[in-house]
Every structure is written in structure tokens, then in C-alpha cells.
Design a protein around this motif. Structure first.
Motif, PDB file in Angstrom:
ATOM      1  N   VAL A   1      -0.807 -29.905 -39.533  1.00 22.49           N
ATOM      2  CA  VAL A   1      -0.887 -30.367 -38.150  1.00 22.49           C
ATOM      3  C   VAL A   1       0.436 -30.062 -37.472  1.00 22.49           C
ATOM      4  CG1 VAL A   1      -1.044 -32.448 -36.716  1.00 22.49           C
ATOM      5  CG2 VAL A   1      -2.482 -32.233 -38.728  1.00 22.49           C
ATOM      6  N   THR A   2       0.374 -29.644 -36.214  1.00 22.85           N
ATOM      7  CA  THR A   2       1.589 -29.541 -35.403  1.00 22.85           C
ATOM      8  C   THR A   2       1.469 -30.546 -34.268  1.00 22.85           C
ATOM      9  OG1 THR A   2       0.706 -27.779 -33.990  1.00 22.85           O
ATOM     10  CG2 THR A   2       1.960 -27.092 -35.923  1.00 22.85           C
TER      11      THR A   2
ATOM     12  N   ALA B   1      -4.723 -38.792 -37.108  1.00 23.36           N
ATOM     13  CA  ALA B   1      -4.732 -39.939 -38.010  1.00 23.36           C
ATOM     14  C   ALA B   1      -4.149 -39.525 -39.356  1.00 23.36           C
ATOM     15  CB  ALA B   1      -6.149 -40.471 -38.182  1.00 23.36           C
ATOM     16  N   PHE B   2      -3.180 -40.306 -39.837  1.00 26.09           N
ATOM     17  CA  PHE B   2      -2.519 -40.043 -41.113  1.00 26.09           C
ATOM     18  C   PHE B   2      -2.960 -41.084 -42.126  1.00 26.09           C
ATOM     19  CE2 PHE B   2       0.311 -38.263 -37.897  1.00 26.09           C
ATOM     20  CZ  PHE B   2       0.473 -36.977 -38.378  1.00 26.09           C
ATOM     21  N   LEU B   3      -3.380 -40.615 -43.295  1.00 27.05           N
ATOM     22  CA  LEU B   3      -3.836 -41.498 -44.358  1.00 27.05           C
ATOM     23  C   LEU B   3      -2.640 -42.119 -45.070  1.00 27.05           C
ATOM     24  CD1 LEU B   3      -6.153 -42.646 -46.074  1.00 27.05           C
ATOM     25  CD2 LEU B   3      -6.021 -40.560 -47.461  1.00 27.05           C
TER      26      LEU B   3
ATOM     27  N   PHE C   1     -11.893 -49.869 -43.734  1.00 27.91           N
ATOM     28  CA  PHE C   1     -10.937 -49.144 -42.899  1.00 27.91           C
ATOM     29  C   PHE C   1      -9.940 -50.125 -42.303  1.00 27.91           C
ATOM     30  CE2 PHE C   1      -9.296 -47.288 -39.023  1.00 27.91           C
ATOM     31  CZ  PHE C   1      -9.144 -45.940 -39.310  1.00 27.91           C
ATOM     32  N   TYR C   2      -8.667 -49.832 -42.486  1.00 27.20           N
ATOM     33  CA  TYR C   2      -7.584 -50.656 -41.962  1.00 27.20           C
ATOM     34  C   TYR C   2      -6.620 -49.701 -41.260  1.00 27.20           C
ATOM     35  CZ  TYR C   2      -3.803 -54.146 -41.979  1.00 27.20           C
ATOM     36  OH  TYR C   2      -2.824 -55.043 -41.629  1.00 27.20           O
ATOM     37  N   GLY C   3      -6.448 -49.863 -39.955  1.00 24.92           N
ATOM     38  CA  GLY C   3      -5.633 -48.900 -39.218  1.00 24.92           C
ATOM     39  C   GLY C   3      -4.762 -49.527 -38.159  1.00 24.92           C
ATOM     40  N   ALA C   4      -3.823 -48.724 -37.673  1.00 23.32           N
ATOM     41  CA  ALA C   4      -2.930 -49.109 -36.575  1.00 23.32           C
ATOM     42  C   ALA C   4      -2.739 -47.883 -35.690  1.00 23.32           C
ATOM     43  CB  ALA C   4      -1.588 -49.587 -37.115  1.00 23.32           C
ATOM     44  N   TYR C   5      -2.522 -48.119 -34.413  1.00 19.42           N
ATOM     45  CA  TYR C   5      -2.452 -47.044 -33.429  1.00 19.42           C
ATOM     46  C   TYR C   5      -1.188 -47.177 -32.587  1.00 19.42           C
ATOM     47  CZ  TYR C   5      -7.309 -46.820 -34.814  1.00 19.42           C
ATOM     48  OH  TYR C   5      -8.453 -46.729 -35.560  1.00 19.42           O
ATOM     49  N   PHE C   6      -0.583 -46.029 -32.271  1.00 21.23           N
ATOM     50  CA  PHE C   6       0.630 -46.031 -31.454  1.00 21.23           C
ATOM     51  C   PHE C   6       0.835 -44.655 -30.854  1.00 21.23           C
ATOM     52  CE2 PHE C   6       1.485 -45.680 -35.986  1.00 21.23           C
ATOM     53  CZ  PHE C   6       2.129 -44.462 -36.092  1.00 21.23           C
ATOM     54  N   ARG C   7       1.763 -44.569 -29.912  1.00 20.16           N
ATOM     55  CA  ARG C   7       2.125 -43.291 -29.289  1.00 20.16           C
ATOM     56  C   ARG C   7       3.565 -42.951 -29.641  1.00 20.16           C
ATOM     57  NH1 ARG C   7      -1.735 -41.149 -25.793  1.00 20.16           N
ATOM     58  NH2 ARG C   7      -3.367 -42.653 -25.326  1.00 20.16           N
ATOM     59  N   ASP C   8       3.818 -41.658 -29.829  1.00 17.99           N
ATOM     60  CA  ASP C   8       5.173 -41.188 -30.118  1.00 17.99           C
ATOM     61  C   ASP C   8       5.956 -41.064 -28.803  1.00 17.99           C
ATOM     62  OD1 ASP C   8       4.510 -38.749 -28.890  1.00 17.99           O
ATOM     63  OD2 ASP C   8       4.571 -37.597 -30.723  1.00 17.99           O
TER      64      ASP C   8
ATOM     65  N   VAL D   1      -2.333 -44.521 -38.170  1.00 14.58           N
ATOM     66  CA  VAL D   1      -2.060 -44.577 -39.600  1.00 14.58           C
ATOM     67  C   VAL D   1      -3.128 -45.514 -40.153  1.00 14.58           C
ATOM     68  CG1 VAL D   1      -0.429 -45.279 -41.362  1.00 14.58           C
ATOM     69  CG2 VAL D   1       0.396 -44.155 -39.305  1.00 14.58           C
ATOM     70  N   PHE D   2      -3.827 -45.069 -41.203  1.00 11.23           N
ATOM     71  CA  PHE D   2      -4.914 -45.904 -41.726  1.00 11.23           C
ATOM     72  C   PHE D   2      -4.943 -45.848 -43.253  1.00 11.23           C
ATOM     73  CE2 PHE D   2      -6.782 -41.743 -41.786  1.00 11.23           C
ATOM     74  CZ  PHE D   2      -7.733 -41.754 -42.794  1.00 11.23           C
ATOM     75  N   ALA D   3      -5.576 -46.857 -43.799  1.00  8.59           N
ATOM     76  CA  ALA D   3      -5.807 -46.928 -45.244  1.00  8.59           C
ATOM     77  C   ALA D   3      -7.284 -47.188 -45.461  1.00  8.59           C
ATOM     78  CB  ALA D   3      -4.974 -48.039 -45.877  1.00  8.59           C
ATOM     79  N   LYS D   4      -7.808 -46.572 -46.493  1.00  8.60           N
ATOM     80  CA  LYS D   4      -9.188 -46.862 -46.910  1.00  8.60           C
ATOM     81  C   LYS D   4      -9.098 -48.061 -47.836  1.00  8.60           C
ATOM     82  CE  LYS D   4     -10.572 -42.059 -46.607  1.00  8.60           C
ATOM     83  NZ  LYS D   4     -11.121 -40.904 -47.329  1.00  8.60           N
ATOM     84  N   THR D   5      -9.872 -49.064 -47.537  1.00  7.52           N
ATOM     85  CA  THR D   5      -9.785 -50.301 -48.332  1.00  7.52           C
ATOM     86  C   THR D   5     -11.066 -50.555 -49.101  1.00  7.52           C
ATOM     87  OG1 THR D   5     -10.495 -51.571 -46.404  1.00  7.52           O
ATOM     88  CG2 THR D   5      -8.135 -51.368 -46.757  1.00  7.52           C
TER      89      THR D   5
END
Length: 125
Positions: free
Chosen positions: A5-6, A69-71, A106-113, A121-125
């Protein structure tokens, strides 16, 4: 499958503390910064995410409806990456938690750079 990804940045060097913090919270690291490009990946591995200026020479800007989305390896990494993003100047787009609210997988969080790109960023639960 995604090979790499770029992410376009208005100022790559100024964006490094943000990405160092977020990826560091996930056990990843910057493997290089050269020629205006920074590469991140798993420790000891090749980079699979690059922060760079746009190829066309125009200003970097976030795409409407685009999100990367980053695992993460765990809920704790999601929490740490979200906290690191906000501490490093990112903007909150959704606190860590299950999505949807009753999800058990699914457990995730969202933000802007700093450029405004939306990231998850998420984790499979």
C-alpha cells in the motif's frame, strides 16, 4: 490479495512521527526513509506500506470513500495504535470497539493521519 500500500502525504518527513507511533504500537517498524519515501513492515521483513509524495507531483489529499485497514495482532494492539495515532496528531474517526456493536469477530478503531487519510486498525477476535 494486497501486495503493498502507498499512502500519500503532504509532507512525508513531518508524517513520520505519526506513522512511527501507529505502526510501532502494532509491532511494525520503519525500514527506511530515502528519496522522500518511507517504508514500514513487520520487524525484520520487507516494507509493505509506503508513505510517499504523489507521483503526479500534485498535493496529497485523502480520497473520498477510501480507507486502508491494517490487521493488528490483538485488541490491545488496536487500542495502542489508536491511542498512538491521536497522541501523534491524528484525528479520531471511531474509538476502539467491536463493529457492529454486538460483533464477536471484529474489533477496530478508526482515525485520520496528518494528511487526512482515513485509516483503520482492526483485530479478528
Amino acid at each position: 490479495m494486497i501486495g503493498y500500500v502507498t499512502i500519500g502525504a503532504k509532507d512525508v518527513e513531518a508524517s513520520l512521527p505519526f506513522f512511527d507511533a501507529v505502526f510501532g504500537a502494532m509491532g511494525r517498524e520503519r525500514s527506511f526513509f530515502q528519496g522522500g519515501w518511507a517504508g514500514y513492515g513487520a520487524k525484520g521483513s520487507d516494507a509493505d506500506c509506503y508513505i510517499c509524495p504523489p507521483f503526479d507531483g500534485q498535493d496529497a489529499r485523502p480520497g473520498n470513500g477510501i480507507m486502508i485497514a491494517f490487521l493488528a495482532g490483538s485488541k490491545a494492539e488496536v487500542d495502542a495504535a489508536h491511542a498512538a495515532a491521536l497522541a501523534a496528531g491524528g484525528a479520531d474517526e471511531g474509538a476502539p470497539g467491536p463493529r457492529p456493536a454486538d460483533s464477536t469477530s471484529f474489533y477496530g478503531a478508526y482515525f485520520r493521519d496528518p494528511t487526512g487519510n482515513k485509516l483503520c486498525v482492526f483485530a479478528k477476535t
